[in-house]
Design an enzyme around this catalytic site. Structure first.
Site, PDB file in Angstrom:
ATOM      1  N   ASP A   1     -11.044  13.929   6.718  1.00 24.15           N
ATOM      2  CA  ASP A   1     -10.270  12.661   6.263  1.00 24.15           C
ATOM      3  C   ASP A   1      -9.918  13.254   4.931  1.00 24.15           C
ATOM      4  O   ASP A   1      -9.973  12.669   3.938  1.00 24.15           O
ATOM      5  CB  ASP A   1     -10.963  11.445   6.202  1.00 24.15           C
ATOM      6  CG  ASP A   1     -10.085  10.410   5.497  1.00 24.15           C
ATOM      7  OD1 ASP A   1      -8.895  10.208   5.486  1.00 24.15           O
ATOM      8  OD2 ASP A   1     -10.745   9.531   4.727  1.00 24.15           O
TER       9      ASP A   1
ATOM     10  N   GLU B   1      -5.875   6.405  -2.440  1.00 27.21           N
ATOM     11  CA  GLU B   1      -6.192   5.347  -1.704  1.00 27.21           C
ATOM     12  C   GLU B   1      -6.547   4.173  -2.106  1.00 27.21           C
ATOM     13  O   GLU B   1      -6.056   3.054  -1.887  1.00 27.21           O
ATOM     14  CB  GLU B   1      -7.260   5.973  -0.530  1.00 27.21           C
ATOM     15  CG  GLU B   1      -6.474   6.758   0.577  1.00 27.21           C
ATOM     16  CD  GLU B   1      -5.567   6.048   1.346  1.00 27.21           C
ATOM     17  OE1 GLU B   1      -5.167   4.886   1.471  1.00 27.21           O
ATOM     18  OE2 GLU B   1      -4.261   6.842   1.604  1.00 27.21           O
TER      19      GLU B   1
ATOM     20  N   HIS C   1       1.348   4.385  -2.914  1.00 29.55           N
ATOM     21  CA  HIS C   1       1.472   5.538  -2.660  1.00 29.55           C
ATOM     22  C   HIS C   1       2.685   6.379  -3.538  1.00 29.55           C
ATOM     23  O   HIS C   1       2.614   7.386  -4.117  1.00 29.55           O
ATOM     24  CB  HIS C   1       1.263   6.257  -1.684  1.00 29.55           C
ATOM     25  CG  HIS C   1      -0.091   5.979  -1.045  1.00 29.55           C
ATOM     26  ND1 HIS C   1      -1.178   6.967  -1.150  1.00 29.55           N
ATOM     27  CD2 HIS C   1      -0.559   5.325  -0.182  1.00 29.55           C
ATOM     28  CE1 HIS C   1      -2.115   6.574  -0.745  1.00 29.55           C
ATOM     29  NE2 HIS C   1      -1.942   5.511  -0.082  1.00 29.55           N
TER      30      HIS C   1
ATOM     31  N   HIS D   1     -10.050   8.105   2.586  1.00 31.12           N
ATOM     32  CA  HIS D   1     -10.169   6.469   2.890  1.00 31.12           C
ATOM     33  C   HIS D   1     -11.415   6.326   3.055  1.00 31.12           C
ATOM     34  O   HIS D   1     -11.816   4.886   2.934  1.00 31.12           O
ATOM     35  CB  HIS D   1      -9.492   6.618   4.479  1.00 31.12           C
ATOM     36  CG  HIS D   1      -8.027   6.958   4.734  1.00 31.12           C
ATOM     37  ND1 HIS D   1      -7.484   8.090   5.008  1.00 31.12           N
ATOM     38  CD2 HIS D   1      -7.133   5.861   4.674  1.00 31.12           C
ATOM     39  CE1 HIS D   1      -6.347   7.983   4.967  1.00 31.12           C
ATOM     40  NE2 HIS D   1      -5.704   6.809   4.613  1.00 31.12           N
TER      41      HIS D   1
ATOM     42  N   TYR E   1      -4.261  14.776  -3.113  1.00 35.02           N
ATOM     43  CA  TYR E   1      -4.626  13.953  -1.968  1.00 35.02           C
ATOM     44  C   TYR E   1      -5.924  14.506  -1.201  1.00 35.02           C
ATOM     45  O   TYR E   1      -5.790  15.086  -0.068  1.00 35.02           O
ATOM     46  CB  TYR E   1      -3.728  13.725  -0.824  1.00 35.02           C
ATOM     47  CG  TYR E   1      -3.849  12.577   0.007  1.00 35.02           C
ATOM     48  CD1 TYR E   1      -3.953  11.288  -0.277  1.00 35.02           C
ATOM     49  CD2 TYR E   1      -4.338  12.876   1.483  1.00 35.02           C
ATOM     50  CE1 TYR E   1      -3.936  10.126   0.303  1.00 35.02           C
ATOM     51  CE2 TYR E   1      -4.236  11.623   2.249  1.00 35.02           C
ATOM     52  CZ  TYR E   1      -4.305  10.269   1.749  1.00 35.02           C
ATOM     53  OH  TYR E   1      -4.045   9.225   2.449  1.00 35.02           O
TER      54      TYR E   1
ATOM     55  N   HIS F   1       1.089  -1.206   0.179  1.00 34.29           N
ATOM     56  CA  HIS F   1      -0.227   0.132   0.059  1.00 34.29           C
ATOM     57  C   HIS F   1       0.882   1.249  -0.054  1.00 34.29           C
ATOM     58  O   HIS F   1       0.671   2.192  -0.732  1.00 34.29           O
ATOM     59  CB  HIS F   1      -0.852  -0.111   1.279  1.00 34.29           C
ATOM     60  CG  HIS F   1      -1.855   1.227   1.569  1.00 34.29           C
ATOM     61  ND1 HIS F   1      -3.167   1.190   1.342  1.00 34.29           N
ATOM     62  CD2 HIS F   1      -1.510   2.556   1.829  1.00 34.29           C
ATOM     63  CE1 HIS F   1      -3.819   2.253   1.285  1.00 34.29           C
ATOM     64  NE2 HIS F   1      -2.901   3.151   1.849  1.00 34.29           N
ATOM     65  N   GLU F   2       1.919   1.258   0.915  1.00 35.06           N
ATOM     66  CA  GLU F   2       2.561   2.634   0.976  1.00 35.06           C
ATOM     67  C   GLU F   2       3.557   2.814  -0.184  1.00 35.06           C
ATOM     68  O   GLU F   2       3.689   3.823  -0.733  1.00 35.06           O
ATOM     69  CB  GLU F   2       3.381   2.379   2.404  1.00 35.06           C
ATOM     70  CG  GLU F   2       2.817   2.379   3.591  1.00 35.06           C
ATOM     71  CD  GLU F   2       1.551   3.429   3.599  1.00 35.06           C
ATOM     72  OE1 GLU F   2       1.773   4.591   3.087  1.00 35.06           O
ATOM     73  OE2 GLU F   2       0.619   3.341   4.145  1.00 35.06           O
TER      74      GLU F   2
END
Length: 352
Positions: free
Chosen positions: A270, A197, A177, A275, A188, A173-174
């Site tokens: 958020d 995301e 990004h 998310h 974002y 996941h990271e």
């Protein structure tokens, strides 16, 4: 407490609404704050810096060629990255301490292998950029993030979350990004942030499936289930198959992700629900993967990511992904019915 002073990350693995709920229900002793409160505070500071940060376009378009080496640093429970100590580099033997440096090294290797073997990508920037990973960040830090240069992982507090090195989908996941940063550069905020995301969840899940030799029918489609502490075993942060069902307990609250545009979150929290609303395209990807397979679906999504733009919205993504499915089908790389499958999935979640 302090957080590092690097430019802000593009993502935090644990959403702010989850950390905020945890901080509220656990209570706050002003003399001895609960780790969840510290994590929520640190995460907010990181989000604030991210909102103010700008990306150096020159660094994105002309990265320094490298060898895709993994470099693992031990942050030694400090909040400042410059004080971290390098503990393992590419081809170095496993270290005796900290052992989670070896786990991070192995999972980063699984991510790199997936991107190389399945998608033909050479690291984050596609030019062999080193993969820098910091473990043991902060004290009981309940999160993980990408800060535009590095992957940073907390240990968790062992009451709600455990060490974030444990899950390959966290690393996937990271790192994704970072790949978004070097491709579509999705802002974002709002729907473009939810797509940011979404792509991170998609490839985080596909990394895990590739590593475990799973397919759409055998994968659990859960994000973050392996970093839940023992008392919350069986919960997860997100479900790609069934958004809104990942968790429901007094500590974390109830999963707010919608699976359809009819439940779209319109609020400002958020970063405009990045998310939360990612559950909608996540569900669409799951539907496509179960129809034509995760490998073919991943090829379409990777091609789509490279043809999107910073302010793309959900309908833009659906249109681009459908077009890329048609191109790949013509090249016999995906099933002939892939374009119809993609359109149908986005229609089923209310985007088209």
């Amino acid at each position: 407490m302090r957080c590092h002073r690097h430019s802000g990350p593009k993502c935090q693995f644990v959403p702010p609404h989850v950390l905020d709920h945890i901080a509220k229900v656990t209570g706050v002793d002003t003399r001895e704050p609960h780790p969840a409160t510290l994590s929520a505070t640190a995460s907010k500071q990181i989000r604030d810096r991210r909102a103010r940060s700008t990306i150096d376009l020159a660094s994105l378009t002309t990265p320094r060629p490298g060898k895709s080496d993994r470099v693992i640093y031990d942050a030694q429970n400090q909040w400042e990255l410059p004080s971290a100590q390098m503990v393992r580099g590419e081809n170095d033997p496993a270290v005796g301490s900290p052992k989670n440096a070896n786990t991070a090294y192995d999972h980063a290797g699984a991510v790199r292998t997936f991107y190389t073997e399945v998608l033909g990508r050479d690291s984050i920037d596609n030019r062999g950029m080193d993969i820098n990973i910091y473990v043991n960040y902060g004290v009981d830090f309940d999160n993980a993030f990408w800060d535009e240069k590095n992957i940073v992982l907390g240990n968790g507090d062992e009451m709600i979350f455990t060490d974030f090195t444990k899950s390959p989908d966290v690393l996937g996941h990271e790192m994704t990004h970072g790949i978004v940063q070097y491709t579509a550069k999705l802002e974002y905020q709002g729907q473009s942030g939810a797509l940011n995301e979404h792509f991170a969840d998609v490839f985080g899940s596909l990394v895990e499936q590739h590593m475990r030799k799973e397919d759409a029918g055998t994968a659990n489609w859960l994000i973050g289930d392996e970093v839940m502490a023992e008392d919350l075993f069986g919960e997860a942060l997100r479900s790609m198959a069934h958004p809104g069902t990942a968790f429901d307990n007094p500590i974390m609250g109830k999963d707010p992700q919608p699976a359809h545009m009819s439940g779209y979150f319109p609020g400002s929290e958020d970063n405009g629900g990045v998310h939360i609303n990612s559950g909608i395209p996540n569900r669409a990807f799951y539907l496509v993967a179960t129809e034509i397979g995760t490998t073919q679906a991943g090829l379409i999504w990777y091609a789509g990511l490279q043809n999107l733009w910073a302010t793309a919205k959900f309908t833009d993504a659906a249109t681009v992904l459908s077009a890329q499915a048609r191109i790949l089908a013509r090249e016999n790389k995906v099933a002939r019915n892939a374009p119809q499958t993609v359109r149908s999935a986005f229609r089923d979640v209310g985007i088209l």
